[in-house]
Each structure stands twice: as structure tokens, then as C-alpha cells.
Design a protein around this motif. Sequence first.
Motif, PDB file in Angstrom:
ATOM      1  N   TRP A   1      26.937  26.796 -26.817  1.00  0.00           N
ATOM      2  CA  TRP A   1      25.860  27.236 -25.936  1.00  0.00           C
ATOM      3  C   TRP A   1      24.741  26.205 -25.971  1.00  0.00           C
ATOM      4  O   TRP A   1      24.380  25.705 -27.038  1.00  0.00           O
ATOM      5  CB  TRP A   1      25.319  28.595 -26.375  1.00  0.00           C
ATOM      6  N   ARG A   2      24.180  25.889 -24.804  1.00  0.00           N
ATOM      7  CA  ARG A   2      23.001  25.033 -24.723  1.00  0.00           C
ATOM      8  C   ARG A   2      21.784  25.972 -24.646  1.00  0.00           C
ATOM      9  O   ARG A   2      21.483  26.535 -23.595  1.00  0.00           O
ATOM     10  CB  ARG A   2      23.056  24.135 -23.489  1.00  0.00           C
ATOM     11  N   LEU A   3      21.113  26.124 -25.758  1.00  0.00           N
ATOM     12  CA  LEU A   3      20.035  27.094 -25.870  1.00  0.00           C
ATOM     13  C   LEU A   3      18.695  26.475 -25.500  1.00  0.00           C
ATOM     14  O   LEU A   3      18.530  25.253 -25.521  1.00  0.00           O
ATOM     15  CB  LEU A   3      19.982  27.653 -27.289  1.00  0.00           C
ATOM     16  N   CYS A   4      17.744  27.340 -25.174  1.00  0.00           N
ATOM     17  CA  CYS A   4      16.385  26.899 -24.877  1.00  0.00           C
ATOM     18  C   CYS A   4      15.437  27.620 -25.833  1.00  0.00           C
ATOM     19  O   CYS A   4      15.282  28.841 -25.759  1.00  0.00           O
ATOM     20  CB  CYS A   4      16.020  27.198 -23.425  1.00  0.00           C
ATOM     21  N   PHE A   5      14.848  26.861 -26.755  1.00  0.00           N
ATOM     22  CA  PHE A   5      13.968  27.403 -27.797  1.00  0.00           C
ATOM     23  C   PHE A   5      12.498  27.130 -27.460  1.00  0.00           C
ATOM     24  O   PHE A   5      12.176  26.156 -26.770  1.00  0.00           O
ATOM     25  CB  PHE A   5      14.256  26.723 -29.142  1.00  0.00           C
ATOM     26  N   THR A   6      11.630  27.968 -27.983  1.00  0.00           N
ATOM     27  CA  THR A   6      10.204  27.690 -27.991  1.00  0.00           C
ATOM     28  C   THR A   6       9.612  28.194 -29.300  1.00  0.00           C
ATOM     29  O   THR A   6      10.108  29.166 -29.871  1.00  0.00           O
ATOM     30  CB  THR A   6       9.474  28.338 -26.801  1.00  0.00           C
ATOM     31  N   ASN A   7       8.549  27.514 -29.750  1.00  0.00           N
ATOM     32  CA  ASN A   7       7.814  27.979 -30.928  1.00  0.00           C
ATOM     33  C   ASN A   7       6.430  28.482 -30.562  1.00  0.00           C
ATOM     34  O   ASN A   7       5.587  28.684 -31.425  1.00  0.00           O
ATOM     35  CB  ASN A   7       7.708  26.870 -31.982  1.00  0.00           C
ATOM     36  N   ASP A   8       6.196  28.707 -29.271  1.00  0.00           N
ATOM     37  CA  ASP A   8       4.947  29.294 -28.798  1.00  0.00           C
ATOM     38  C   ASP A   8       5.061  30.818 -28.899  1.00  0.00           C
ATOM     39  O   ASP A   8       5.877  31.423 -28.193  1.00  0.00           O
ATOM     40  CB  ASP A   8       4.700  28.883 -27.348  1.00  0.00           C
ATOM     41  N   PRO A   9       4.250  31.481 -29.758  1.00  0.00           N
ATOM     42  CA  PRO A   9       4.387  32.931 -29.934  1.00  0.00           C
ATOM     43  C   PRO A   9       4.247  33.718 -28.642  1.00  0.00           C
ATOM     44  O   PRO A   9       4.872  34.779 -28.480  1.00  0.00           O
ATOM     45  CB  PRO A   9       3.265  33.271 -30.924  1.00  0.00           C
ATOM     46  N   GLY A  10       3.476  33.210 -27.696  1.00  0.00           N
ATOM     47  CA  GLY A  10       3.294  33.927 -26.447  1.00  0.00           C
ATOM     48  C   GLY A  10       4.431  33.755 -25.465  1.00  0.00           C
ATOM     49  O   GLY A  10       4.489  34.467 -24.458  1.00  0.00           O
ATOM     50  N   ARG A  11       5.318  32.822 -25.723  1.00  0.00           N
ATOM     51  CA  ARG A  11       6.428  32.537 -24.807  1.00  0.00           C
ATOM     52  C   ARG A  11       7.774  32.691 -25.498  1.00  0.00           C
ATOM     53  O   ARG A  11       8.804  32.280 -24.976  1.00  0.00           O
ATOM     54  CB  ARG A  11       6.306  31.109 -24.269  1.00  0.00           C
ATOM     55  N   ARG A  12       7.776  33.297 -26.654  1.00  0.00           N
ATOM     56  CA  ARG A  12       8.959  33.339 -27.514  1.00  0.00           C
ATOM     57  C   ARG A  12       9.563  34.732 -27.519  1.00  0.00           C
ATOM     58  O   ARG A  12       8.897  35.712 -27.843  1.00  0.00           O
ATOM     59  CB  ARG A  12       8.553  32.921 -28.922  1.00  0.00           C
ATOM     60  N   ALA A  13      10.849  34.813 -27.167  1.00  0.00           N
ATOM     61  CA  ALA A  13      11.603  36.056 -27.296  1.00  0.00           C
ATOM     62  C   ALA A  13      12.441  35.966 -28.566  1.00  0.00           C
ATOM     63  O   ALA A  13      12.953  34.894 -28.908  1.00  0.00           O
ATOM     64  CB  ALA A  13      12.507  36.272 -26.083  1.00  0.00           C
ATOM     65  N   PRO A  14      12.589  37.073 -29.302  1.00  0.00           N
ATOM     66  CA  PRO A  14      13.346  36.999 -30.558  1.00  0.00           C
ATOM     67  C   PRO A  14      14.808  36.659 -30.319  1.00  0.00           C
ATOM     68  O   PRO A  14      15.400  37.077 -29.319  1.00  0.00           O
ATOM     69  CB  PRO A  14      13.195  38.404 -31.149  1.00  0.00           C
TER      70      PRO A  14
END
Length: 524
Positions: free
Chosen positions: A220-233
Motif C-alpha cells: 500500500w502507498r500510504l499518506c501520513f501526516t504528523n499534524d494533529p489537526g489533519r491526522r486520522a488514527p
Amino acid sequence: MSTPTRTGSATGYDVAVYGAVPCGVAAAVAAAREGARVLLIEPTRHVGGLATSGLNTAESEHMLTWTFGGIALEFYTRMGRYYGADSPAYYFESHVAERVFHEMLAESNVDIRYGCRVAHVAKRSGRIDGVGFTDGTSVTAQVFVDAGYEGDLMARAGVDYTYGREGREEFDEDLAGIRLDRTPRRAVTVADGELLAGISGRAADVTEGAADRGVMNYNWRLCFTNDPGRRAPIPEPDRYDRNRYRLLEYWLREETNAGRTVELTDILDMYQHAPGRPDKWEVNNKQSAIISLGHFGGQLDYPDADYATRERIVADHREYTLGLLHFLATDDTVPERLRAQMRQWGLANDEFVDNDHWPYQLYVREARRMRGAYVMTQHDVQTDRRKPDAVALGSHFIDSHHVQRLAVSPEAFVNEGRIWRVGWAYQIPYRSLTPSRRQCENLLVPGTASFTHVAFCTYRLESTWMMCGHAAGMAAALAARTGGTVQDVDVTDLRRRLVRQGQVVDFVPGQPERFSGDPGWPEF
């Protein structure tokens, strides 16, 4: 962004394109712009394939961009305008790519049908009469195009195909067949008398250069973020099996005991691609990692499997991936510093919003490959690179990810299948997109085109696929207009029309023919 599935039977189409991956979108748009009535059929509920499922690069960093043209270059240029630039955007976001694809399809008046897979193909006198789908619908058309990653329409139409890897002798390719990495990796491979999960077999049981059914690994090519306001668990796996990650556990223990620090980027390849989003990262399999997102061995049965088996394999890849991320974030054997690094990341909440922020499609790097009117080999992409019937140019490195891990001892394994060879510009002949005349006269196959495994490793780029999709779509419209066969399309006229639409079909004097930048790591 998706459109409701249409129902019933469809008749009267000039061109039907199977697979709304970038190649298929280009084929549909090209045919429609030639005046054909076009139906685009997509088994999922989203267009764009991997370009809208996490693979957010044209991979131009390992290509000669002067070879880009036609609808492919238009697509990247449109995305550049979306981001406020006057130049193509070769790095982008999935939701932006999907929006641009929909705009191009709508402007071209392409009909789209979602959520159905090809079930059977009716043929008469070497031509496809009609195609039936798994939802009970069907379609008739003058000409069909199989643009998909798997070649399902091609296979059900009775066209010859293969999968896996040819042996070195079949086409005299020195990169072909089984390829053992030069340096074994030190890690526990056997515990309690059994090979650890992720170790497919033993190196002593294979022969270098021999033919093999294995295709390169999927992930899978995943899309991560470390921004708490834009982050889904990141979801927890439904069926977590910790034993799958014992190879990683033992390796982490050895690294810790040796006083070496392990970073998350030693395990996951992470790219900061999204324009204007420094918090947004594309996540991929890391070639040099002891274990990463590539599910080695999990892909082996996929290429020729039925749909139910494929669904199980796709689900297993999801469980494997979620399990790996869960292990990294929570397992007591993982150093706390590494666990903390993993826990800072979540799924970007502006991507794949109707799929719990998980990509729509698994990265199927390679499945079936047609045995068509002309088979492209390593020689065609490295030395015999000029073709009189060229309809596009490729230029990416010959790039095969690993296929499997093989134990060389209880304490070491060797990866197998990797190819990384600097690329040349090469012409892609129209003949490699057509079946042999005796097998089917109204089908074009720009997706699983007629390439050996080695040559396919430089063809399998979304940008290159789009250019060949463009050529196939235009050829399909021309064949539909005359009622003739795809093999009898006037290639001189086809090339002339492609050039008028910006496609690059010939070498350009003064432009380099070999990639001269930093290859990123040593050639294999």
C-alpha cells in the motif's frame, strides 16, 4: 470523488476501455477526442488507479522528461496550474489527481461505469462481440482497450499472456530470472525449526537466472501526516498476528544490543511530496530495510487468481501492513524511541475520505503480461531502442522490487528479485500494444502490454502507461471509424495524429538518450 454505478446493458459504443487507471483515462479521453463514443469501465469506485491511491509522483526523477508528451503531459500540466505553477506538477496529491482526471473525462464526454469486473467475453471470428460483467451488465463496442493492471479482459478474450519471470535463455536477457542479492542480510531466519514468516524458502533450492513464477512485491502507498489537526488514527488490524514480525523483532534486538539506533525511516520509505503541505508524507516500501511495507511472498498467487482469491490477497496485504504499523507503535520489543516516532503519525484526513483514509487500490506493480504481436525485451529498452512504428517513448530505470527472501542459514537471508539499472530512452512500438491477429482483431492492451519482465520493469510507470494509453485510445477510435482491425491501423497516420497532439514518438536531436543523474543507489 466518485460517480454512481450505472446499470443495464450498454450498446452502440465505438470504444470501451476497461480500467480507469491513468492509462485507461488517457485511452478514453484520446478516443473521445477523436469523435468516438466511449465507455470507461472501472472495477472500483474511483478513477486514477495508483495516481489517486497514494503513488503521488510521475517518477520523473529517474526519467528523461523530454520524452513526456500528449495527454500525460497535459495531466501533469493541469495539476501544475492547480498548484499555481506554469509548469507540470510531477509531485502531487491523490485527491488533486482525481479531480483533474474527472475534469478531463467530463470535458471529453466519456461515459463511466463503476463497480463491475469483466466476467466473460463473447468472441466471433477473432473479434470481441461483447463483454459481460460481474454485476450482470454487459457492453458491446467496435473496439476494446484493456488498460488495467491485471489484464483481466485480455485474458478472458483468449489472448496469450504470461506472468512471473522469464529465464535468461528465453530472450537472452542477462537481467532475467532468479536474482539473488550479492550480500546476505544477517538476521534470524529459523526459529523452533521453522522458517520465520516472510522467508519464502531457501537459497540453496533456487537457480540463479532460472525462470520463476514470482512477480515483484506489492504494498500500500500510504499518506501520513504528523499534524494533529489533519491526522486520522491508523486503524488497528482486525486479526493481528505478532509472529509475522519476528524477523523484525530479532533484528531490532540485535541492533539494540550492538548499540545501534534504529530510526523509523530505516523501516519505512517516506517522501515529502505534497506541494504546500510540509506535514504530509507519502509512505512506501523501503528497499534496503530488513522488513518494510512490501509483503514479500504475499503477492505470488495474485496475477492469475480469480476475483475472490485476489480479494483475500488484498485484504491480507492490508492486515500485514496494519499489523506492522501496530507492532512498531506498541510492541514492548520495539525501542521506546522508535515507538514514539511511529505514534506521531496518522493517516492524512484529506485523502481517501470515503474509505477511512486508506488508499483505494493496492500497489500491484506487475501481474500478467501479454504475449502479443511483438515482445519487448531487455535489448529493446537498452540497445535496440529504435522502432519504425513507435507511438511513445519510455525512459525509466529498469526497476524491479524484490520478490522474496530466501534463507542462506539459520542466521542470514538473501533478498531475491531486485533490478536497478540506469535507463535509456527507447521507442515503444505499436505492435507491443496489439495481440496477434489470429487471437483478437479488436482489442488493444496498453496496460499489461507485450513486454518481458525485465522490459516491463521500465514500462510500468503511470506516466509511460498514460502515453501508451493515449496511443491506444486514438488507434481504437481510428479502427472503430473504419471497421477494420487494430492490426491494420495506419501507423503512419496514427503517429502523425499523435505528434499533432503533443505526443513524443521520435528521438529528439540534442536530447540525451541515457539518464545521467544520480541513480540514488548502486546498480543491480
